[in-house]
Write an enzyme that holds these catalytic residues in place. Structure first.
Site, PDB file in Angstrom:
ATOM      1  N   GLU A 209      21.254  29.253  10.761  1.00 16.94           N
ATOM      2  CA  GLU A 209      22.838  29.945  10.752  1.00 16.94           C
ATOM      3  C   GLU A 209      22.925  30.690   9.456  1.00 16.94           C
ATOM      4  O   GLU A 209      23.580  31.826   9.476  1.00 16.94           O
ATOM      5  CB  GLU A 209      24.013  28.939  11.080  1.00 16.94           C
ATOM      6  CG  GLU A 209      24.187  28.622  12.357  1.00 16.94           C
ATOM      7  CD  GLU A 209      23.165  27.600  13.134  1.00 16.94           C
ATOM      8  OE1 GLU A 209      22.343  27.009  12.143  1.00 16.94           O
ATOM      9  OE2 GLU A 209      23.065  27.342  14.164  1.00 16.94           O
TER      10      GLU A 209
ATOM     11  N   HIS B  95      31.414  19.136  18.054  1.00 16.94           N
ATOM     12  CA  HIS B  95      31.477  20.320  18.881  1.00 16.94           C
ATOM     13  C   HIS B  95      32.396  20.761  19.461  1.00 16.94           C
ATOM     14  O   HIS B  95      32.497  21.405  20.671  1.00 16.94           O
ATOM     15  CB  HIS B  95      30.273  20.227  19.938  1.00 16.94           C
ATOM     16  CG  HIS B  95      28.817  20.125  19.492  1.00 16.94           C
ATOM     17  ND1 HIS B  95      28.222  19.068  18.766  1.00 16.94           N
ATOM     18  CD2 HIS B  95      27.785  21.015  19.953  1.00 16.94           C
ATOM     19  CE1 HIS B  95      26.921  19.365  18.466  1.00 16.94           C
ATOM     20  NE2 HIS B  95      26.865  20.673  19.182  1.00 16.94           N
TER      21      HIS B  95
HETATM   22  C1  TPP Z   1      23.309  23.885  13.102  1.00 15.96           C
HETATM   23  C2  TPP Z   1      23.110  24.017  14.567  1.00 15.96           C
HETATM   24  N1  TPP Z   1      22.577  24.977  15.176  1.00 15.96           N
HETATM   25  C3  TPP Z   1      22.635  24.928  16.420  1.00 15.96           C
HETATM   26  C4  TPP Z   1      22.913  23.971  17.284  1.00 15.96           C
HETATM   27  C5  TPP Z   1      22.886  23.935  18.922  1.00 15.96           C
HETATM   28  N2  TPP Z   1      21.703  23.411  19.227  1.00 15.96           N
HETATM   29  C6  TPP Z   1      21.667  22.183  19.827  1.00 15.96           C
HETATM   30  S1  TPP Z   1      20.063  21.414  20.284  1.00 15.96           S
HETATM   31  C7  TPP Z   1      19.315  22.944  19.593  1.00 15.96           C
HETATM   32  C8  TPP Z   1      17.918  22.922  19.509  1.00 15.96           C
HETATM   33  C9  TPP Z   1      17.138  22.031  18.964  1.00 15.96           C
HETATM   34  O1  TPP Z   1      15.558  21.948  19.123  1.00 15.96           O
HETATM   35  P1  TPP Z   1      14.702  20.941  18.419  1.00 15.96           P
HETATM   36  O2  TPP Z   1      15.025  20.757  17.077  1.00 15.96           O
HETATM   37  O3  TPP Z   1      13.505  21.451  18.610  1.00 15.96           O
HETATM   38  O4  TPP Z   1      15.374  19.411  19.160  1.00 15.96           O
HETATM   39  P2  TPP Z   1      15.085  19.375  20.743  1.00 15.96           P
HETATM   40  O5  TPP Z   1      16.403  19.766  21.286  1.00 15.96           O
HETATM   41  O6  TPP Z   1      14.118  19.952  21.417  1.00 15.96           O
HETATM   42  O7  TPP Z   1      14.956  17.746  20.626  1.00 15.96           O
HETATM   43  C10 TPP Z   1      20.208  23.907  19.178  1.00 15.96           C
HETATM   44  C11 TPP Z   1      19.855  25.109  18.638  1.00 15.96           C
HETATM   45  C12 TPP Z   1      23.250  22.904  16.526  1.00 15.96           C
HETATM   46  N3  TPP Z   1      23.487  21.597  17.309  1.00 15.96           N
HETATM   47  N4  TPP Z   1      23.291  22.757  15.334  1.00 15.96           N
END
Ligand code: TPP
Ligand code: TPP
Ligand code: MG
Ligand code: MG
Lengths: 323, 326, 326, 323
Positions: C61, C130
């Site tokens: 972000e 959230h």
């Molecule tokens: C700062 C922030 N940006 C965006 C999100 C939205 N978000 C939730 S899970 C996710 C993907 C995360 O991917 P990864 O780190 O590979 O973990 P996984 O979900 O695959 O376990 C995102 C972008 C968030 N929770 N926090």
């Protein structure tokens, strides 16, 4: 690396020297002003780092942009900001670069591509990605040059900006001025690796670690990086090894420096090095001394002019909040 | 017995006394160690308590706050320094989304006795990114406590209280007050968070102010005393919890309220206080409650502009005059 | 001619129309491309405008906001998506210290036509990190504009206005409203920022509310109409600039003010509005101005707790009753 | 690497299998509940990643702590949280782990060292440094285990936490569960390097890239990392290659996955792999099937219990804001 570019003409190197002299003497004047308490707040000077900003900015073209930090006087001057209006800003004058609203830490001259000096560590690295994104988006070949310090490589924004620049192949050139210290802390005390440049590998980014006190080396390296960027081959991370002759800020006597360190670096003063090169290339000592004296005079005159300017009008504080 | 010390010395001493009395109190931040802190507020602590308890960090505010949270969850009482309060912006998630909510989200499974020290406020020519009154950024984040000392005695007693408090405390040190001198009683006890001080009793108007503005409020009260306007100056000392009772009681007596604050009005503690007084003591108000605050603009660098941005004793006095004359 | 569309569709259409009419408008954020966005608000834009103009970003972000700032400084009109508004915390420095101040610090050398879209608010069981009404985080940061649409028509007209505005705009999309349907006139023009809407005229009390609370305020007004209490519901639609004139004029007629907002009161726009009305229309108020808002607590996950946290139409009606009966 | 540790006794591996079965079936139940709309909000399931959390948590001791993400059901159960109270939390019950205040994304059971599930990407990595700092400060030998995803390696907090852990030699074990996707984006679309594990080099941190579907490999690797951490030799960055069988969250059908990808990974289902190993080691098919059935029953019973529990009392929403 492509074949070494043609040697830089003497006239051009003399122009670099002029720019470096002006920055040195500008900073020395600032040092005096703040020491005398003529100015409020703080200032962060760059004596000793002139070769980085001059070598890098001289490798750019019109239309290219530059962003830097609170230690940005040299970078902004190197990019072409006028001496008097730069002093004016630091003195808080209406005719200063930012109308007196920015100050020493925020010198900006958009007209010459000095897009801004930012004072929260890391804050401008993503912004540099944005100016690069604009050229990529428009299909121009302008590049974005971004200066920051060694200590800034430990903040989150550095990581995010490096990663985005790499994955989007943005035409940005990250120049880390490694002057060995972040405030009063030696970089080794806060960073577990020796060569900061290797952090480029986390982003598969082109990299170069160079002598930041050799203007020609900086110039050549940035020229190559700019070439890659203009060709669509993405960003480069350059670590320029250099040293700040003064303390971190007005209030810092820099007593934490090991004995002899400053002295050793003074022998590699970027201005001396360039003067030596030019002398060896046949430029007469008198010409070099004359250039220095002339620059010091020009800076003194600029400061004298700036001191005469008016303070901003009271209403000015309410302007420029919104367009 | 008491002693005259500066606001800065009071802060340093409070940390020293808490570290002395409790080994679980540790201190970290950028250049807080041998360098003694950018504002010299941690001077001598490294020499006295050593590298285990006083640590320099990289320039990584997110790491600083997260480390404080994790350490506190395990029972330590971290003192984290964020230097210029404006830098709370780079670790805002740690403070607002993690620190403020961690206890709540887990149904009270963790306590977070974290104290975050931040150098706050304008008046020193540091420009737009190093001068903000940052306390208002955290008002809409339940779970945090907010402490805003104005005097050496309060700085000392409130910092000790912050360290001992079981909850997260944002402790704001005003940059323009570091060299202000005041009396500190020997073996002064920790304060109680949530207790305002009636700095100066008065009958015509209640003037509420904190930090730098508290001092200017007193100046204004002096000016007005010469005009036979009796001003009651109240310093809430903590914004969360906020001692509404003391302000309400005062307004019941004076029937007038003026808030003097450094920040602009929108989203400020002053606006919040006015809304509370209106809700709870509407009939007591004989005049519009007024806020004297900074302009709705960032803080300019040039001294004359910054000085105009900051409410002066004269501007405060003018508002009080208008409120009393209403 | 008009058409019934959802709040979500209105947002998508506004972006499409602005991108269609101006090549300098670009869109980026996490999964806003082929995936169409986590809230499906960018669906179809990637297919229509392609990879140059619609880009997925890493989970970064700070990079998203910084890129928007730099691009805007160079004359583009970026639409940056921050997904859940709560994530504004991880790029708070970019928004509060850079975006809000860059123009000012440079003496007006740059204009920053950045629009940041954020999914706001509670009511969906997303838990404490959230669900927050994040608009209040930015009130004390002059330089930003804040837009809070409640209907499809406003969502469309205000988003187009935000994109065209020369200044940074935080555009909050309420998660609980994405599927709300409403009328959208064909070729509806961009709105003017800073114009409130009198949603429902009334004579006994002025009830100001935004986003989800606007709809509940109207429900409350319906309940109260049955009791012969005539409520004037006003939706400011933008918090910065704020259309005080419309609210002041209403209060002059009704002599009573209630603010219904999702957030807790401290540091909120509601508290700010009350302080402004008290300062400017003190004599018009025949009863204490009241704020109906969330509890001073983070937002709990369990449905019954979250539902209690959010002001209901019934709770709003109760406060109005008390204010009218005063 | 030290000499390979003695082989893990069969009973212990059977216990791993039990834990993995319970997590699998717990997640399957959650999937049904959300699909049926019995629960509000969203949930992020970990079917397919059970070997990472079980292998890693079984390498810990009492007193060690674990932090994880919104995709944390498996991690929290693996660390020892009870099935029924975990369901209870997701159902928003008063008897849930967090009294119903946290929900699916914030399962926490401090009593068993499951210190928290955090839902803002990157937010908990610095917190994991803090729990590690506490052991270092007190001179205990407890370690801090921190799970996060591949996409999380692009956010600033990751960089700051890695750097601080390395320079302070904190006893943290960072386990990146690389399941190939961040939400709907393949990691390659957002990250310019192939092996995320190499980011450890930016911090001179010990590293290992491993098969995250092989519980024994995960267990051995984390055991080694924990040994280093307890000995004061600092943090380790482990990249565990794995795959999530379901979509990112309740609302994601995962249509972006290339044909055959899921099927290929299902053949490397960590539960199948462990069952095969155990079968080869002589455990009877009947015993394995019995274990699975028994776990599914235990999970079903736990859910049934949790469904009966009361919702939190209204006043509860005002409690636990402050101590
Ligand atoms: C700062 C922030 N940006 C965006 C999100 C939205 N978000 C939730 S899970 C996710 C993907 C995360 O991917 P990864 O780190 O590979 O973990 P996984 O979900 O695959 O376990 C995102 C972008 C968030 N929770 N926090
Ligand atoms: C986010 C943030 N944290 C801390 C500071 C205070 N600060 C100003 S300069 C500085 C040191 C930066 O060191 P380096 O990046 O090496 O740059 P240099 O000053 O050496 O040019 C620090 C910590 C800041 N401005 N912003
Ligand atoms: Mg440095
Ligand atoms: Mg992933």
């Amino acid at each position: 690396m492509p074949a070494a570019p043609p040697p830089v003409p003497l006239e051009e190197q003399l122009e670099w020297l002029r720019a470096m002299h002006e920055i040195r003497s500008f900073e020395d004047e600032c040092h005096r002003m703040f020491a005398q308490g003529l100015v409020r707040g703080s200032t962060h000077l760059c004596q000793g780092q002139e070769a980085v900003v001059v070598g890098a900015c001289r490798a750019l073209r019109d239309g290219d942009t530059m962003t830097c930090t609170y230690r940005g006087h040299g970078a902004v001057l190197a990019k072409g900001a006028p001496l008097d209006r730069s002093f004016g800003e630091i003195l808080g004058k209406a005719n200063g670069l930012c109308g007196g609203k920015g100050g020493s830490m925020h010198l900006t001259d958009v007209g010459v591509g000095a897009l801004g000096s930012f004072a929260v560590i890391g804050g401008h690295l993503p912004i540099a990605c944005g100016t690069a994104f604009a050229s990529q988006y428009r299909g121009t070949d302008e590049v974005s040059l971004c200066f920051f310090g060694d200590g800034s490589t430990n903040i989150g924004a550095f990581h995010e900006a490096m990663n985005l620049a790499a994955i989007w192949r943005l035409p940005v050139i990250f120049v880390c001025e490694n002057n060995l210290y972040g405030e009063y802390s030696p970089i080794a005390a806060t960073t577990p690796i020796e060569n900061l440049v290797d952090r480029a590998d986390s982003y598969a980014m082109a990299k170069a670690q160079i002598d930041g006190n050799d203007a020609a080396v900086v110039h050549r390296t940035v020229l190559e990086a700019a070439g890659r960027a203009r060709a669509g081959d993405g960003p480069t991370f350059i670590e320029a090894l250099t040293y700040r002759h003064k303390g971190h800020s007005r209030s810092d006597p820099a007593t934490y420096r090991p004995a002899g360190e400053l002295e050793a670096w003074l022998e590699r003063d970027p201005i001396l090095l360039l003067e030596r090169t030019l002398a060896e290339a046949g430029v007469a000592r008198e010409q070099l001394d004359g250039l220095r004296a002339e620059c010091e005079q020009r800076v003194a005159d600029a400061l004298a002019r700036a001191k005469e300017w008016d303070a901003p009008a009271p209403e000015a504080r309410l302007e420029d909040v919104y367009a | 017995m008491s002693e005259t010390i500066t606001y800065r010395e009071a802060i340093t001493r409070a940390m020293a006394d808490e570290m002395e009395s409790d080994d679980s109190v540790c201190l970290f931040g950028e250049d807080v160690g041998a360098a003694g802190g950018v504002f010299k507020a941690t001077e001598g602590l490294y020499e006295r308590f050593g590298a285990r308890r006083v640590r320099d960090t990289p320039i990584s505010e997110q790491a600083i706050i997260g480390t404080a949270i994790g350490a506190a969850a395990m029972g330590l009482r971290p003192l984290a320094e964020i230097m210029f309060a404006d830098f709370a912006a780079v670790c805002f998630d740690g403070i607002a989304n993690q620190l403020a909510k961690y206890r709540y989200m887990t149904g009270g499974q963790v306590s977070l006795p974290v104290t975050i020290r931040l150098a706050n406020g304008a008046g020193s020519g540091f420009g737009a990114q190093h001068s903000q009154p940052v306390e208002n950024w955290f008002l809409n984040h339940p779970g945090l406590k907010i402490v805003v000392p104005a005097t050496p005695a309060d700085a000392y007693a409130l910092l000790r209280a912050a360290v001992r408090d079981p909850d997260p405390v944002l402790y704001f040190e005003h940059k323009s007050l570091f060299n202000v001198k005041g009396e500190l009683r020997d073996s002064a006890p920790p304060a109680e968070l949530g207790k305002a001080e009636i700095v100066r009793p008065g009958s015509a108007v209640t003037l509420v102010a904190t930090q730098l503005m508290r001092h200017r409020a007193v100046e204004a009260a002096d000016l007005l005393a010469a005009e036979d306007i009796s001003v009651e100056v109240i310093d809430p000392r903590t914004l969360v919890p906020f001692d509404e009772a003391t302000v309400f009681a005062s307004v019941e007596r004076t029937n007038r309220l003026v808030v003097a604050q450094e920040a602009s009005a929108a989203g400020s503690w002053g606006a919040t206080l006015v809304s509370r007084v209106v809700a709870e003591r509407f009939e007591s108000l004989d005049a519009p409650a007024a806020i004297v605050g900074g302009d709705e603009a960032p803080i300019a660098y040039a001294a004359p502009l910054e000085d105009l941005w900051l409410p002066s004793a004269e501007r405060i006095a003018d508002t009080v005059r208008r409120t009393v004359a209403y």
